[in-house]
Design a protein around this motif. Structure first.
Motif, PDB file in Angstrom:
ATOM      1  N   ASN A 459       0.786  -1.233   0.000  1.00 51.56           N
ATOM      2  CA  ASN A 459       0.000   0.000   0.000  1.00 51.56           C
ATOM      3  C   ASN A 459       0.819   1.286   0.000  1.00 51.56           C
ATOM      4  OD1 ASN A 459       0.454   0.808   2.840  1.00 51.56           O
ATOM      5  ND2 ASN A 459      -1.028  -0.772   3.422  1.00 51.56           N
ATOM      6  N   SER A 460       2.074   1.262  -0.509  1.00 52.97           N
ATOM      7  CA  SER A 460       2.878   2.474  -0.496  1.00 52.97           C
ATOM      8  C   SER A 460       2.281   3.560  -1.374  1.00 52.97           C
ATOM      9  CB  SER A 460       4.308   2.166  -0.949  1.00 52.97           C
ATOM     10  OG  SER A 460       4.300   1.607  -2.255  1.00 52.97           O
ATOM     11  N   ARG A 461       1.468   3.172  -2.369  1.00 60.43           N
ATOM     12  CA  ARG A 461       0.829   4.170  -3.227  1.00 60.43           C
ATOM     13  C   ARG A 461      -0.062   5.102  -2.425  1.00 60.43           C
ATOM     14  NH1 ARG A 461      -3.823   2.201  -7.258  1.00 60.43           N
ATOM     15  NH2 ARG A 461      -4.917   4.172  -7.477  1.00 60.43           N
ATOM     16  N   PHE A 462      -0.627   4.598  -1.328  1.00 59.18           N
ATOM     17  CA  PHE A 462      -1.522   5.393  -0.508  1.00 59.18           C
ATOM     18  C   PHE A 462      -0.872   5.795   0.815  1.00 59.18           C
ATOM     19  CE2 PHE A 462      -3.959   2.220  -2.931  1.00 59.18           C
ATOM     20  CZ  PHE A 462      -4.702   3.077  -3.731  1.00 59.18           C
ATOM     21  N   PHE A 466      -1.872   0.801   8.883  1.00 60.10           N
ATOM     22  CA  PHE A 466      -2.278  -0.436   9.555  1.00 60.10           C
ATOM     23  C   PHE A 466      -3.646  -0.225  10.188  1.00 60.10           C
ATOM     24  CE2 PHE A 466      -0.045   1.644  13.136  1.00 60.10           C
ATOM     25  CZ  PHE A 466      -0.944   1.457  14.174  1.00 60.10           C
ATOM     26  N   PHE A 467      -4.360  -1.321  10.360  1.00 63.89           N
ATOM     27  CA  PHE A 467      -5.703  -1.294  10.926  1.00 63.89           C
ATOM     28  C   PHE A 467      -5.741  -2.112  12.207  1.00 63.89           C
ATOM     29  CE2 PHE A 467      -6.536  -0.385   6.462  1.00 63.89           C
ATOM     30  CZ  PHE A 467      -7.483   0.613   6.538  1.00 63.89           C
ATOM     31  N   GLU A 468      -6.613  -1.699  13.124  1.00 62.43           N
ATOM     32  CA  GLU A 468      -6.878  -2.447  14.346  1.00 62.43           C
ATOM     33  C   GLU A 468      -8.375  -2.591  14.516  1.00 62.43           C
ATOM     34  OE1 GLU A 468      -4.892  -3.872  16.386  1.00 62.43           O
ATOM     35  OE2 GLU A 468      -2.907  -2.972  16.121  1.00 62.43           O
ATOM     36  N   LYS A 469      -8.804  -3.735  15.026  1.00 63.71           N
ATOM     37  CA  LYS A 469     -10.223  -3.959  15.262  1.00 63.71           C
ATOM     38  C   LYS A 469     -10.671  -3.410  16.607  1.00 63.71           C
ATOM     39  CE  LYS A 469     -10.711  -6.205  11.419  1.00 63.71           C
ATOM     40  NZ  LYS A 469     -11.399  -5.555  10.276  1.00 63.71           N
ATOM     41  N   ASN A 470      -9.722  -3.061  17.473  1.00 65.45           N
ATOM     42  CA  ASN A 470     -10.034  -2.547  18.802  1.00 65.45           C
ATOM     43  C   ASN A 470      -9.727  -1.057  18.894  1.00 65.45           C
ATOM     44  OD1 ASN A 470     -10.700  -5.196  19.806  1.00 65.45           O
ATOM     45  ND2 ASN A 470      -8.491  -5.600  19.896  1.00 65.45           N
ATOM     46  N   ARG A 471     -10.363  -0.400  19.840  1.00 67.05           N
ATOM     47  CA  ARG A 471     -10.107   1.026  20.043  1.00 67.05           C
ATOM     48  C   ARG A 471      -8.693   1.230  20.576  1.00 67.05           C
ATOM     49  NH1 ARG A 471     -13.727   3.061  25.142  1.00 67.05           N
ATOM     50  NH2 ARG A 471     -12.197   4.749  25.132  1.00 67.05           N
ATOM     51  N   VAL A 525     -13.437   0.526  12.906  1.00 68.87           N
ATOM     52  CA  VAL A 525     -12.067   0.068  12.770  1.00 68.87           C
ATOM     53  C   VAL A 525     -11.154   1.258  13.044  1.00 68.87           C
ATOM     54  CG1 VAL A 525     -11.883   0.548  10.297  1.00 68.87           C
ATOM     55  CG2 VAL A 525     -10.483  -1.265  11.308  1.00 68.87           C
ATOM     56  N   LEU A 526     -10.012   0.986  13.635  1.00 72.53           N
ATOM     57  CA  LEU A 526      -8.994   2.015  13.846  1.00 72.53           C
ATOM     58  C   LEU A 526      -7.997   1.950  12.694  1.00 72.53           C
ATOM     59  CD1 LEU A 526      -7.505   4.126  15.713  1.00 72.53           C
ATOM     60  CD2 LEU A 526      -6.229   2.155  16.610  1.00 72.53           C
ATOM     61  N   GLN A 527      -7.790   3.089  12.036  1.00 70.37           N
ATOM     62  CA  GLN A 527      -6.828   3.172  10.941  1.00 70.37           C
ATOM     63  C   GLN A 527      -5.744   4.170  11.315  1.00 70.37           C
ATOM     64  OE1 GLN A 527      -8.363   4.650   7.210  1.00 70.37           O
ATOM     65  NE2 GLN A 527      -6.396   4.555   6.177  1.00 70.37           N
ATOM     66  N   VAL A 528      -4.500   3.754  11.179  1.00 71.82           N
ATOM     67  CA  VAL A 528      -3.363   4.654  11.382  1.00 71.82           C
ATOM     68  C   VAL A 528      -2.542   4.643  10.102  1.00 71.82           C
ATOM     69  CG1 VAL A 528      -1.318   5.171  12.746  1.00 71.82           C
ATOM     70  CG2 VAL A 528      -3.330   4.161  13.849  1.00 71.82           C
ATOM     71  N   SER A 529      -2.239   5.823   9.568  1.00 69.14           N
ATOM     72  CA  SER A 529      -1.528   5.903   8.292  1.00 69.14           C
ATOM     73  C   SER A 529      -0.527   7.045   8.322  1.00 69.14           C
ATOM     74  CB  SER A 529      -2.521   6.108   7.143  1.00 69.14           C
ATOM     75  OG  SER A 529      -3.344   7.235   7.377  1.00 69.14           O
ATOM     76  N   GLY A 718      -8.396   2.296  -2.087  1.00 72.73           N
ATOM     77  CA  GLY A 718      -7.464   2.737  -1.061  1.00 72.73           C
ATOM     78  C   GLY A 718      -7.698   1.945   0.199  1.00 72.73           C
ATOM     79  N   PRO A 719      -6.860   2.115   1.203  1.00 74.23           N
ATOM     80  CA  PRO A 719      -6.995   1.320   2.430  1.00 74.23           C
ATOM     81  C   PRO A 719      -8.371   1.439   3.077  1.00 74.23           C
ATOM     82  CG  PRO A 719      -4.891   2.458   2.397  1.00 74.23           C
ATOM     83  CD  PRO A 719      -5.667   2.971   1.226  1.00 74.23           C
ATOM     84  N   ARG A 720      -8.893   2.656   3.165  1.00 75.09           N
ATOM     85  CA  ARG A 720     -10.187   2.829   3.819  1.00 75.09           C
ATOM     86  C   ARG A 720     -11.291   2.126   3.030  1.00 75.09           C
ATOM     87  NH1 ARG A 720     -13.047   8.494   5.807  1.00 75.09           N
ATOM     88  NH2 ARG A 720     -15.059   7.604   6.326  1.00 75.09           N
ATOM     89  N   GLN A 721     -11.300   2.320   1.708  1.00 76.98           N
ATOM     90  CA  GLN A 721     -12.353   1.715   0.906  1.00 76.98           C
ATOM     91  C   GLN A 721     -12.227   0.191   0.906  1.00 76.98           C
ATOM     92  OE1 GLN A 721     -14.107   4.331   0.134  1.00 76.98           O
ATOM     93  NE2 GLN A 721     -15.858   3.168  -0.652  1.00 76.98           N
TER      94      GLN A 721
END
Length: 815
Positions: A459-462, A466-471, A525-529, A718-721
């Motif tokens: 995913n370097s294009r975006f 990383f994603f997490e299922k927990n808060r 979902v928690l997304q960190v980018s 993209g990662p979110r979609q």
């Protein structure tokens, strides 16, 4: 005219059409006492969503402590009692925070209030409406249980000090009865005015007829379905093509079904559709002179504020200072205005020097129709608590409802960026402080996350993600600890400036994050980018259906309508209305007025974009050469638009063209649309699909005769979609449809709908991409698109256009 006596004298209207029987008034106790007794100023330092949430949490904490102290302590006790007073039959309703018996055997009403007032100002006498609320609870309890005397305990909890301030008074049943009746006598002019208005409204609406000589094709069916839903309750999804007259088709039957309930909430995604609702209401009043129908349009605080810089404190704003001392006079006279638009509210605000935004909220309680943004029902931060804290007999009309799932998803999501915390720390200058320390700890956590992102594969294009299922529990703890020193700094630094603005925005963003964190579950979902040096964390609400279901349950019925609500199952699912009825109406306009083609020889897929530029330009030019007039060409991204624009203007300089710029303000948008004039000249506008010019734009007749759409509008991968796709594949088994196909085709249909707006309009739609011919996309197209034809080049398209504009029958190329 600030006293009760003055208000009594100011009753100008003599009602001759008296309602039969006693005048009835159902009244929440808190609303009664705040209306009559609240004084002073608006002060945003002591109000707000998060303070209200914190207050609710502390209420529960104090109630649990009281239950340990008193064995019979009962929390949240509902109380209802009828009172006949001054010709009005009142039904008072409320909920006591607690009821218990003191050690000496005297029943006690417990009223809990949280406050940020300095301790020196907590005297027990600073807010008479608090005593009044508790005394009415005591009066009802005493009356219903035959007890006297009875005590009232007013318990203030100072949030910053974490300290209680307790005040106790004892009353006899007779004293309390007299007190309640004195308050109700003071409220009687308002109750009578409301009762007479409601009677006049009921009589007027029963006699109201449809404001046009006849229904358009499909309009009667739509109105009938809306009326049935509003009368019986439940929900309706109505797909109604342009031209049916959707606004009147929902407002008229909803008003006919209103009865003694209401108000009707007509909620929209944009300002242009709010104007359509205002115009429809004006038309009904014109059609039925004397109709008792009061409507209000709520406008965002920033847009309606008369001050050059909005700061809702008594020191900074003369409209906030003394607001509650002047509001009743403004209200009384405002009730004489049937259409309370933004302009009307601002005029009243200037006349009585009250905040126009708060005036609008206060007046909404007296209105039959409330027009406003989706936020007022669906956004947990700004929803109208005065209506939606409990269920009511409300009717919800949701315009352009295809926008609701996306808007709701955004309302229940939150994001934070590392740069905001680092910038705030730098702005504080040298030296140590608890605030700088708290900011640094958050910044350090973001640095740890950056390292995790850099370790992520692909995913370097975006950027790295990383994603997490927990808060993010560690971040939530750090942010909670940050709030107190950040709030203290803001309280100490009230002078406006860039540093205060930055830290105030950070405070709001942190509180928004913590609010969403409290609701985080398997729908999130928690997304960190990372993007360059920036690190962004986001809690993404993937599925808003549970939130929307809870919101819709606050009313009697909901009607969701749009020109594009296909497939109905998708919208019923994401809007939290699985049992809703769904109807799809055909276009009322002759199908031969719309020329519809698909250029199947072109692919606009991302991998094929470079090779598609010249063919797309050629197709747009061919469409524009077919007949002089105005056209719009829509593209899935601004970068693709820009590339085709450069090619088109270089190779077809004889065709005047203009393009949508990024970040256009309202004035520039209006200037763009003003260029589309019915002067017989050719103009091609380039715009982004799903943007401001592809929805809610009404270019009638010769102002727009053709639209080209490059590609099926699929959201950018993209990662979110992709996370959305994975979630709905896991939970629904149709991830691509939910994340890509359905949102994309909705944008296509909305853009194409700009062409035919009235029965006289005639125009063309050109779909550019072979994917439009796939069964999965064809089945999402409306019935009046059944004559879609395929073309394989500009030569064939030119011939088809010539036949169409000459009113010749089309060639035998139907798919």
């Amino acid at each position: 005219m600030n006293t009760h006596t003055d208000l009594m004298i100011s009753i100008k209207k003599e009602w001759t059409d008296t309602p039969p029987g006693p005048l009835a008034c159902k009244l929440p106790i808190r609303r009664l006492v705040e209306f009559l007794l609240r004084t002073g100023s608006i002060d945003s330092r002591f109000t707000g969503f998060d303070r209200a949430n914190e207050g609710a949490r502390l209420h529960r904490k104090l109630q649990r402590a009281a239950q340990k102290e008193f064995a019979d302590y009962t929390a949240e006790v509902p109380l209802t009692q009828q009172y006949g007073c001054d010709g009005v039959e009142y039904t008072l309703e409320g909920r006591a925070d607690g009821i218990f018996t003191d050690p000496d055997g005297v029943p006690t009403i417990d009223e809990i209030k949280t406050t940020l007032l300095p301790s020196a100002e907590i005297t027990g006498k600073q807010s008479p409406e608090h005593w009044a609320q508790a005394k009415i609870y005591a009066a009802i309890y005493s009356k219903q249980n035959g007890v006297s005397p009875i005590r009232v305990r007013l318990d203030y909890y100072q949030v910053e000090e974490e300290k209680e301030y307790r005040f106790v008074e004892e009353y006899t049943a007779g004293e309390l009865e007299d007190y309640v009746r004195e308050l109700l006598t003071r409220y009687a002019p308002w109750a009578k005015r409301a009762a007479h208005w409601q009677h006049a409204r009921r009589v007027g609406l029963e006699a109201l007829t449809f404001p046009f000589a006849e229904y358009r094709a499909g309009q009667r069916a739509m109105a009938g379905a809306v009326y049935k839903t509003c009368c019986e309750g439940g929900a309706l999804l109505c797909q109604a093509p342009t031209g049916i007259g959707k606004t009147m088709s929902v407002l008229f039957p909803a008003l006919k079904a209103l009865g003694d309930g209401g108000p009707i909430f007509y909620l929209t995604a944009r300002g242009t559709t709010r104007t359509a609702a205002e115009n429809a209401l004006d038309l009904l009043r014109l059609h039925a002179p004397g109709l008792a129908l009061r409507s209000i349009t709520l406008t965002a605080k920033d847009k309606i504020c008369p001050q050059p810089m909005r700061e809702c404190t008594p020191d900074a704003c003369p409209y906030a200072n003394g607001y509650f001392d002047r509001i009743k006079t403004a209200l009384w006279n405002g009730l004489d205005i049937p259409a309370l638009t933004a302009d009307a509210l601002q005029a009243l605000a200037r006349q009585y020097q009250v905040c126009p935004f708060e005036l609008g909220l206060d007046l909404s309680l007296w209105c039959d129709v409330v027009v406003g943004d989706y936020n007022y029902l669906f956004d947990p931060v700004v929803r109208l608590a005065r209506f939606f804290d409990t269920r009511g007999d409300y009717l919800f009309l949701i315009d352009e409802a295809h926008n609701l799932p996306g808007r709701a998803r955004d309302m229940h999501s939150a994001s934070l960026c590392k740069s905001a915390f680092l910038d705030a720390r730098k702005r504080l200058g040298p030296g140590k402080s608890s605030l700088k320390s708290a900011l640094q700890k958050v910044n350090t956590l973001f640095l740890d996350w950056r390292r995790r992102c850099e370790e992520a594969q692909g995913n370097s294009r975006f950027g790295r993600t990383f994603f997490e299922k927990n808060r993010a529990e560690e971040l939530d703890r750090l942010l909670t600890r940050l709030c107190e020193p950040l709030q203290d700094w803001l309280d100490e630094h009230r002078e406006p400036g860039e540093t205060r603005d930055a830290l105030l925005q950070l405070y709001f963003d942190v509180r928004a994050w913590l609010r969403v964190a409290d609701t985080f579950d398997d729908h999130f979902v928690l997304q960190v980018s990372t993007h360059g040096s920036e690190v962004r964390a986001a809690m993404l609400c993937l599925d808003p259906s549970a939130f929307l279901a809870a919101d819709f349950s606050k009313g009697r019925a909901a009607v969701l309508f749009s020109a594009t609500l296909s497939p109905a199952g998708y919208y019923k699912d994401l809007c939290g209305l699985p049992d809703a009825r769904a109807v799809a109406l055909r276009s009322p306009f002759p199908s031969e007025h719309l020329g519809l083609w698909c250029a199947r020889h072109v692919s606009t897929r991302y991998k094929d974009r470079d090779g598609s530029i010249a063919p797309v330009s050629d197709l747009i030019a061919c469409m524009a050469h077919g007949k002089a007039g105005n056209y719009l060409a829509f593209f899935p991204s601004y970068s693709y638009l820009q590339t085709v624009w450069e090619d088109f203007t270089a190779r077809y300089p004889e065709l005047p063209a203009m393009r949508q710029e990024s970040a256009m303000d309202d004035a520039r948008r209006a200037a763009f649309l003003e260029q589309f004039t019915p002067d017989g000249q050719t103009l091609v506008g380039f715009a982004v699909l799903g943007g401001v010019f592809s929805e809610g734009v009404d270019l009638i007749g010769e102002r727009l005769i053709g639209v080209a759409i490059a590609g099926p509008g699929l959201p950018q991968v993209g990662p979110r979609q992709e996370e959305l796709r994975a979630h709905f594949e896991r939970t629904r088994g149709c991830g691509f449809d939910y994340a890509y196909r359905y949102p994309g085709m909705n944008k296509v249909l909305q853009a194409a709908g700009r062409v035919i707006r009235t029965p006289q309009d005639k125009g063309v739609v050109l779909l550019i991409d072979d994917r439009f011919l796939a069964y999965e996309n064809r089945r999402l197209m409306p019935p009046h698109w059944e004559h879609l034809r395929a073309v394989s080049g500009t030569e064939q398209l030119a011939a088809e256009l010539a036949r169409f504009w000459k009113d010749l029958p089309p060639s035998d190329g139907k798919i």
